[in-house]
Write an enzyme that holds these catalytic residues in place. Structure first.
Site, PDB file in Angstrom:
ATOM      1  N   GLY A  12       0.775  -1.238   0.000  1.00  0.00           N
ATOM      2  CA  GLY A  12       0.000   0.000   0.000  1.00  0.00           C
ATOM      3  C   GLY A  12       0.803   1.284   0.000  1.00  0.00           C
ATOM      4  O   GLY A  12       0.323   2.305   0.502  1.00  0.00           O
ATOM      5  N   ASN A  14       1.319   3.036  -2.618  1.00  0.00           N
ATOM      6  CA  ASN A  14       0.542   3.951  -3.483  1.00  0.00           C
ATOM      7  C   ASN A  14      -0.688   4.483  -2.754  1.00  0.00           C
ATOM      8  O   ASN A  14      -1.042   5.652  -2.905  1.00  0.00           O
ATOM      9  CB  ASN A  14       0.152   3.250  -4.789  1.00  0.00           C
ATOM     10  CG  ASN A  14       1.284   3.261  -5.789  1.00  0.00           C
ATOM     11  OD1 ASN A  14       1.686   4.309  -6.276  1.00  0.00           O
ATOM     12  ND2 ASN A  14       1.836   2.079  -6.073  1.00  0.00           N
ATOM     13  N   ILE A  93      -8.295  -9.119 -11.247  1.00  0.00           N
ATOM     14  CA  ILE A  93      -8.886  -8.498 -12.435  1.00  0.00           C
ATOM     15  C   ILE A  93     -10.369  -8.276 -12.165  1.00  0.00           C
ATOM     16  O   ILE A  93     -11.064  -9.175 -11.686  1.00  0.00           O
ATOM     17  CB  ILE A  93      -8.627  -9.383 -13.665  1.00  0.00           C
ATOM     18  CG1 ILE A  93      -7.112  -9.348 -13.919  1.00  0.00           C
ATOM     19  CG2 ILE A  93      -9.423  -8.888 -14.876  1.00  0.00           C
ATOM     20  CD1 ILE A  93      -6.626 -10.191 -15.028  1.00  0.00           C
ATOM     21  N   ASN A 108      -6.057   2.933 -12.616  1.00  0.00           N
ATOM     22  CA  ASN A 108      -5.094   1.931 -12.150  1.00  0.00           C
ATOM     23  C   ASN A 108      -3.690   2.493 -12.294  1.00  0.00           C
ATOM     24  O   ASN A 108      -3.401   3.226 -13.228  1.00  0.00           O
ATOM     25  CB  ASN A 108      -5.237   0.666 -13.019  1.00  0.00           C
ATOM     26  CG  ASN A 108      -4.242  -0.420 -12.637  1.00  0.00           C
ATOM     27  OD1 ASN A 108      -4.081  -0.732 -11.453  1.00  0.00           O
ATOM     28  ND2 ASN A 108      -3.570  -1.004 -13.622  1.00  0.00           N
ATOM     29  N   HIS A 110       0.107   1.241 -12.971  1.00  0.00           N
ATOM     30  CA  HIS A 110       0.827   0.056 -13.472  1.00  0.00           C
ATOM     31  C   HIS A 110       2.323   0.371 -13.533  1.00  0.00           C
ATOM     32  O   HIS A 110       2.709   1.450 -14.010  1.00  0.00           O
ATOM     33  CB  HIS A 110       0.292  -0.338 -14.852  1.00  0.00           C
ATOM     34  CG  HIS A 110       0.943  -1.577 -15.371  1.00  0.00           C
ATOM     35  ND1 HIS A 110       0.591  -2.840 -14.939  1.00  0.00           N
ATOM     36  CD2 HIS A 110       1.972  -1.750 -16.242  1.00  0.00           C
ATOM     37  CE1 HIS A 110       1.353  -3.733 -15.537  1.00  0.00           C
ATOM     38  NE2 HIS A 110       2.204  -3.105 -16.330  1.00  0.00           N
ATOM     39  N   GLY A 149     -10.381  -4.695 -20.762  1.00  0.00           N
ATOM     40  CA  GLY A 149      -9.114  -5.387 -21.032  1.00  0.00           C
ATOM     41  C   GLY A 149      -8.190  -5.332 -19.823  1.00  0.00           C
ATOM     42  O   GLY A 149      -8.513  -4.714 -18.808  1.00  0.00           O
ATOM     43  N   VAL A 150      -7.039  -5.993 -19.928  1.00  0.00           N
ATOM     44  CA  VAL A 150      -6.059  -5.919 -18.835  1.00  0.00           C
ATOM     45  C   VAL A 150      -5.017  -4.862 -19.219  1.00  0.00           C
ATOM     46  O   VAL A 150      -4.266  -5.055 -20.185  1.00  0.00           O
ATOM     47  CB  VAL A 150      -5.385  -7.295 -18.591  1.00  0.00           C
ATOM     48  CG1 VAL A 150      -4.391  -7.199 -17.448  1.00  0.00           C
ATOM     49  CG2 VAL A 150      -6.435  -8.353 -18.304  1.00  0.00           C
ATOM     50  N   ASP A 151      -5.016  -3.743 -18.487  1.00  0.00           N
ATOM     51  CA  ASP A 151      -4.076  -2.628 -18.718  1.00  0.00           C
ATOM     52  C   ASP A 151      -4.262  -1.972 -20.088  1.00  0.00           C
ATOM     53  O   ASP A 151      -3.292  -1.536 -20.709  1.00  0.00           O
ATOM     54  CB  ASP A 151      -2.610  -3.091 -18.569  1.00  0.00           C
ATOM     55  CG  ASP A 151      -2.325  -3.719 -17.221  1.00  0.00           C
ATOM     56  OD1 ASP A 151      -2.948  -3.309 -16.227  1.00  0.00           O
ATOM     57  OD2 ASP A 151      -1.468  -4.630 -17.151  1.00  0.00           O
ATOM     58  N   GLU A 180       5.756   6.158  -9.445  1.00  0.00           N
ATOM     59  CA  GLU A 180       4.327   5.800  -9.357  1.00  0.00           C
ATOM     60  C   GLU A 180       3.614   6.739  -8.389  1.00  0.00           C
ATOM     61  O   GLU A 180       2.522   7.233  -8.655  1.00  0.00           O
ATOM     62  CB  GLU A 180       4.145   4.363  -8.846  1.00  0.00           C
ATOM     63  CG  GLU A 180       4.514   3.296  -9.845  1.00  0.00           C
ATOM     64  CD  GLU A 180       4.289   1.895  -9.280  1.00  0.00           C
ATOM     65  OE1 GLU A 180       3.270   1.670  -8.606  1.00  0.00           O
ATOM     66  OE2 GLU A 180       5.133   1.023  -9.520  1.00  0.00           O
TER      67      GLU A 180
HETATM   68  C1  GAR Z   1       3.035  -1.235  -7.489  1.00  0.00           C
HETATM   69  O1  GAR Z   1       4.276  -1.271  -8.145  1.00  0.00           O
HETATM   70  C2  GAR Z   1       1.914  -1.266  -8.513  1.00  0.00           C
HETATM   71  O2  GAR Z   1       2.163  -0.522  -9.654  1.00  0.00           O
HETATM   72  C3  GAR Z   1       1.869  -2.731  -8.840  1.00  0.00           C
HETATM   73  O3  GAR Z   1       2.019  -3.361  -7.589  1.00  0.00           O
HETATM   74  C4  GAR Z   1       2.809  -2.540  -6.725  1.00  0.00           C
HETATM   75  C5  GAR Z   1       2.039  -2.315  -5.441  1.00  0.00           C
HETATM   76  O4  GAR Z   1       2.778  -1.566  -4.512  1.00  0.00           O
HETATM   77  N1  GAR Z   1       0.632  -3.055  -9.479  1.00  0.00           N
HETATM   78  C6  GAR Z   1       0.531  -3.982 -10.413  1.00  0.00           C
HETATM   79  O5  GAR Z   1       1.463  -4.674 -10.792  1.00  0.00           O
HETATM   80  C7  GAR Z   1      -0.883  -4.161 -10.969  1.00  0.00           C
HETATM   81  N2  GAR Z   1      -0.831  -4.780 -12.257  1.00  0.00           N
HETATM   82  P1  GAR Z   1       2.076  -0.850  -3.268  1.00  0.00           P
HETATM   83  O6  GAR Z   1       1.172  -1.897  -2.601  1.00  0.00           O
HETATM   84  O7  GAR Z   1       3.223  -0.477  -2.389  1.00  0.00           O
HETATM   85  O8  GAR Z   1       1.306   0.320  -3.780  1.00  0.00           O
END
Ligand code: GAR
Length: 196
Positions: A12, A14, A93, A108, A110, A149-151, A180
């Site tokens: 978490g 982000n 998903i 989202n 990514h 779709g996915v991403d 990010e």
């Molecule tokens: C982040 O790098 C995010 O972009 C990625 O998981 C990590 C979560 O970090 N998400 C994906 O790969 C989704 N396809 P966080 O829990 O510290 O935010």
């Protein structure tokens, strides 16, 4: 006020970036009304609790049936009167039903430069391992709207970082993660401002 629900599965950072952005005033006109984790052990749940944000688990552990899980997610988002859903390290998903219910209101983050290194199988450390294996000189992060779709949904913001000599998936992941946090804060700020 833009009412945000954040969907998470892991650490978490982000989620924390959005919390901090709101608390320090960088993101105006927004509040996080709910955190929903697919994983009962996610550290994200503690982060939510520390900031007195309503948190709940909706995942395979408590809703093994996919249809019931989607219904529970939609009900939880509706109940919180969610305007914007932020997928922040959410590793499932979403069912098309949920996407339909929140069309154009799901974003989202990514950890790659979409359209590179995205889609099925490209999540978390897999992304950074693939970037290194391909010998890329740069990577980055993308915030995009979510469609079926996915991403694949429309891109809102991207930021690049260099791949450095001697990088491991971990060191690259850390550099990407920093960026990010910035573009996710920026994207939420812009969306919240446009709702005023
Ligand atoms: C982040 O790098 C995010 O972009 C990625 O998981 C990590 C979560 O970090 N998400 C994906 O790969 C989704 N396809 P966080 O829990 O510290 O935010």
């Amino acid at each position: 006020m833009l009412r945000i629900s954040v969907l998470v599965s892991g650490g978490g950072t982000n989620l924390q970036a959005v919390i901090d952005g709101i608390e320090n005033g960088f993101i105006e006109n927004a509040e996080i009304v709910r955190v929903i984790s697919s994983n009962p052990k996610a550290y994200s749940l503690e982060r939510a609790e520390k900031h007195r944000i309503s948190a709940m688990v909706i995942g395979k552990s408590n809703y093994p049936d996919a249809e019931a899980r989607t219904a529970a997610l939609i009900a939880a988002l509706d109940e919180a009167r969610t305007d914007l859903v932020v997928l922040a390290g959410y590793m499932s998903i979403l069912d098309p039903k949920l996407i339909e219910a929140y069309r154009g209101r799901i974003i989202n983050i990514h950890p790659s430069l979409i359209p590179k290194f995205c889609g099925a199988g490209f999540y978390g450390h897999h992304v950074h391992e693939a970037v290194l294996a391909a010998g890329e000189q740069e990577s980055g992060a993308t915030v995009h709207y979510v469609d079926e779709g996915v991403d694949t949904g429309p891109i809102i913001l991207q930021a690049r970082v260099p791949v450095l000599e001697g990088d491991t998936a971990e060191s690259l992941a850390a550099r990407v993660l920093e960026t990010e946090h910035k573009i996710l804060q920026e994207a939420v700020k812009t969306i919240a401002a446009s709702e005023k």
